[in-house]
Structure formats: structure tokens, C-alpha cells
Design a protein around this motif. Sequence first.
Motif, short mmCIF file in Angstrom:
data_model
loop_
_atom_site.label_atom_id
_atom_site.label_comp_id
_atom_site.label_asym_id
_atom_site.label_seq_id
_atom_site.Cartn_x
_atom_site.Cartn_y
_atom_site.Cartn_z
N ILE A 19 0.86 -1.18 0.00
CA ILE A 19 0.00 0.00 0.00
C ILE A 19 0.90 1.23 0.00
N GLY A 20 0.72 2.06 -1.03
CA GLY A 20 1.56 3.25 -1.13
C GLY A 20 1.03 4.34 -0.22
N ALA A 21 1.92 5.09 0.37
CA ALA A 21 1.54 6.22 1.24
C ALA A 21 0.80 5.73 2.48
N PRO A 61 -13.93 7.77 -1.63
CA PRO A 61 -13.87 6.44 -2.27
C PRO A 61 -12.52 6.18 -2.92
N GLY A 62 -12.14 4.91 -2.93
CA GLY A 62 -10.95 4.50 -3.68
C GLY A 62 -9.62 4.85 -3.03
N THR A 63 -9.66 5.22 -1.76
CA THR A 63 -8.41 5.63 -1.12
C THR A 63 -7.69 4.46 -0.44
N GLY A 64 -8.26 3.26 -0.55
CA GLY A 64 -7.54 2.09 -0.04
C GLY A 64 -8.03 1.56 1.30
N LYS A 65 -9.27 1.89 1.67
CA LYS A 65 -9.77 1.44 2.98
C LYS A 65 -9.90 -0.09 3.03
N THR A 66 -10.48 -0.64 1.97
CA THR A 66 -10.64 -2.10 1.93
C THR A 66 -9.28 -2.79 1.90
N LEU A 67 -8.39 -2.22 1.12
CA LEU A 67 -7.03 -2.77 1.00
C LEU A 67 -6.33 -2.74 2.37
N LEU A 68 -6.49 -1.63 3.08
CA LEU A 68 -5.88 -1.50 4.41
C LEU A 68 -6.43 -2.58 5.35
N THR A 164 -16.30 3.65 5.64
CA THR A 164 -17.38 4.42 5.01
C THR A 164 -16.86 5.66 4.29
N ASN A 165 -17.62 6.08 3.27
CA ASN A 165 -17.35 7.36 2.62
C ASN A 165 -18.30 8.41 3.19
N ARG A 166 -19.25 7.95 4.00
CA ARG A 166 -20.29 8.86 4.50
C ARG A 166 -20.42 8.76 6.02
N ILE A 198 4.56 1.83 -6.88
CA ILE A 198 4.14 0.46 -6.55
C ILE A 198 3.45 -0.18 -7.76
N PHE A 199 2.52 0.56 -8.37
CA PHE A 199 1.78 0.00 -9.51
C PHE A 199 2.70 -0.31 -10.69
N LEU A 200 3.74 0.51 -10.85
CA LEU A 200 4.58 0.37 -12.05
C LEU A 200 5.87 -0.40 -11.79
N SER A 222 -7.51 9.44 -6.64
CA SER A 222 -7.37 8.49 -5.52
C SER A 222 -6.42 7.38 -5.96
N GLY A 223 -6.05 6.51 -5.02
CA GLY A 223 -5.22 5.35 -5.37
C GLY A 223 -5.90 4.50 -6.44
N SER A 224 -7.22 4.36 -6.30
CA SER A 224 -7.97 3.56 -7.26
C SER A 224 -7.96 4.23 -8.64
N ASP A 225 -8.11 5.56 -8.69
CA ASP A 225 -8.04 6.28 -9.97
C ASP A 225 -6.66 6.09 -10.61
N LEU A 226 -5.61 6.15 -9.77
CA LEU A 226 -4.25 5.99 -10.30
C LEU A 226 -4.08 4.60 -10.90
N LYS A 227 -4.65 3.61 -10.22
CA LYS A 227 -4.52 2.25 -10.74
C LYS A 227 -5.21 2.14 -12.10
N ASN A 228 -6.42 2.69 -12.20
CA ASN A 228 -7.14 2.64 -13.48
C ASN A 228 -6.37 3.36 -14.58
P1 ATP Z 1 -14.47 2.49 -1.52
O1 ATP Z 1 -14.67 3.53 -0.47
O2 ATP Z 1 -14.90 2.93 -2.90
O3 ATP Z 1 -14.93 1.11 -1.15
P2 ATP Z 1 -11.78 2.00 -0.70
O4 ATP Z 1 -11.29 3.20 0.02
O5 ATP Z 1 -12.19 0.81 0.09
O6 ATP Z 1 -12.89 2.40 -1.73
P3 ATP Z 1 -10.10 0.19 -2.08
O7 ATP Z 1 -11.24 -0.64 -2.57
O8 ATP Z 1 -9.27 -0.34 -1.01
O9 ATP Z 1 -10.63 1.64 -1.71
O10 ATP Z 1 -9.16 0.60 -3.31
C1 ATP Z 1 -9.46 0.22 -4.63
C2 ATP Z 1 -8.19 -0.20 -5.32
O11 ATP Z 1 -7.35 0.94 -5.48
C3 ATP Z 1 -7.36 -1.18 -4.52
O12 ATP Z 1 -7.70 -2.50 -4.81
C4 ATP Z 1 -5.95 -0.87 -4.97
O13 ATP Z 1 -5.66 -1.54 -6.15
C5 ATP Z 1 -6.00 0.60 -5.27
N1 ATP Z 1 -5.46 1.46 -4.19
C6 ATP Z 1 -6.13 2.44 -3.54
N2 ATP Z 1 -5.32 3.09 -2.69
C7 ATP Z 1 -4.10 2.50 -2.79
C8 ATP Z 1 -2.84 2.71 -2.15
N3 ATP Z 1 -2.66 3.68 -1.25
N4 ATP Z 1 -1.80 1.89 -2.49
C9 ATP Z 1 -1.97 0.92 -3.41
N5 ATP Z 1 -3.15 0.67 -4.04
C10 ATP Z 1 -4.19 1.45 -3.76
#
Ligand code: ATP
Length: 269
Positions: A19-21, A61-68, A164-166, A198-200, A222-228
Motif C-alpha cells: 500500500i503506497g503512502a 472512495p478508492g483511497t484504499g480502505k478495503t485494501l488496508l 465508510t465514505n459517508r 508500486i503499480f509500475l 485516488s489510489g484507485s483512480d491511479l490504478k485505473n
Molecule cells: P471504496 O470507499 O470505494 O470502497 P476503498 O477506500 O475501500 O474504496 P479500495 O477498494 O481499497 O478503496 O481501493 C481500490 C483499489 O485501489 C485497490 O484494490 C488498490 O488496487 C488501489 N489502491 C487504492 N489506494 C491505494 C494505495 N494507497 N496503495 C496501493 N493501491 C491502492
Amino acid sequence: NFISSVVLANETGVRFKDIGALEDVKMTLNELVTLPMRRPELFSRGNLLQPCKGILLFGPPGTGKTLLAKALAAEAGANFISVTGSILTSKWFGDAEKLTKALFSFASRLAPVIIFVDEVDSLLGARGGSHEHEATRRMRNEFMAAWDGLRSKENQRILVLGATNRPFDLDDAVIRRLPRRIYVDLPDAKNRTKILKIFLAEECIESCFKFDELSKETEGYSGSDLKNLCIAAAYRPIQELLNEEKREGEIKIAPSLRPLNLNDFLEAK
Ligand code: ATP
């Protein structure tokens, strides 16, 4: 419909290093969760040091909460149960209370365990007033009661981690049970660079690739946007090769793809 996945410790496939950052967030989670889960004996004396039973991760959204959450399970050597709110809109809706009871009894057998509640606002959001379905209300009450039941020493290695985002949609009773609230923010330029690296890491990119330049161009991502974005950029050399083959009317036997450059990313935006 309720338990969306169960992953055994060390099988979540993701660690904090992936997980970056989010360095502060990882450090806080390590202190709050990893130590008490890995070394419960240090917390068994007296009542002063009670392991945390509820943590809220909130942020865009997409900031990595699930990943964390998944990586934390691996770091803490804990099993991972992920639950979602979709039960409330499914045909199993009437069984939600029973399933909640089963969830906690399953969790206590799986301890050390993290119960991850994604979109916790939809499962345990503010009460919907008089039009709220009776079954929803019973499920929430059951969830809170079972959660409160975790206070005993033998249940000390069960944690409810909500995301949560809310956060403002959460009921006060739920907020009280999530005493540690951690903000998971969008990455700034420096952190976008870390995430992009990390992605690259395994990709073929130009040797003079300017990460800082790309990071500047992705303000607000967001991290998710960067991945896409990385996925879209990585496709460009393939598309070019396919176009070339089409023009020449033959498929190349051992095609070599050119390295990715900054322009691929800017064009893919
Ligand atoms: P949501 O609120 O939409 O459920 P989330 O905060 O739970 O989003 P994730 O589902 O964890 O976000 O992130 C989506 C994807 O984005 C991850 O599977 C991962 O590939 C990438 N991602 C997001 N943040 C990071 C990060 N800091 N480092 C590496 N990958 C990241």
C-alpha cells in the motif's frame, strides 16, 4: 449476501508494503491492532489496557480502505471476515438478525479475527424512522448487542473494522462503538508518486520516466483512480502493436512492446 468473503490469516495476499503512502494510518493500525492481536498476553493484566473493539476508516472512495483492512489482517495474523449491507435489500432480509448472531458466533471461533464491515453506513446507518423495516431494526440491535458482548477477555481478539465514505450517515450508537476513527485521505503529490511506483514496479517503463511529472498531472486522483490510469496507459503499446499488425496484415511471431512513457498516461487520462 451477508458475509461476502472469509479469508484466513496470511492468505489475504496483501501486506502494508503493497500500500503506497498512508504511513500514519498504517502505523496507527499497527499500534491499535497488530500488537494486541499478536501479543494478547501483554494485555491480559488488569483492566486499564483494553484492546480496541471498533475502528472506523473513513474518507473518499478508492483511497484504499478495503485494501488496508485486508493488509491489516495479514499484519496482525488475524482471519478476515468481510460483511456487506446488501443483505438488507436481498430476499434473505428477514434472516438478517439470525445471520448476525451466526456471524458473531462464527467470528468467536475464528479469533483472532477482523470483522470488516464495508459501507458500514448502509448496514448500520442512522435509523430510518417509522418507515424503517422491523427486521432492519432487529438486525442492528442484534449487531450492537453481539458487539457489546465482545468485551470479555476471551473475546479480546475480535475487532470490528468499519469503512465508510459517508461518516455523517452513521448512527450515534454506532459511532460510540467505533471509538477510534481514522481518516484515509486522498494522496498528495508526494504520495501519488509512491503509489504510482508500486503499480509500475513490475512494468516496463522508460528509464527516464518522470514520476513527479505524472504525479503533478494527477491532482485529486485516488489510489484507485491511479490504478485505473496505469491500466489504461499499459494498454496503449498493445493497441499500437495491434494497429501495426492490422496495417501490415500479419501477426508478429515474437512481438516486442515498447516501454511506457509519460505520454501514454497523459493520453489515457
Ligand atoms: P471504496 O470507499 O470505494 O470502497 P476503498 O477506500 O475501500 O474504496 P479500495 O477498494 O481499497 O478503496 O481501493 C481500490 C483499489 O485501489 C485497490 O484494490 C488498490 O488496487 C488501489 N489502491 C487504492 N489506494 C491505494 C494505495 N494507497 N496503495 C496501493 N493501491 C491502492
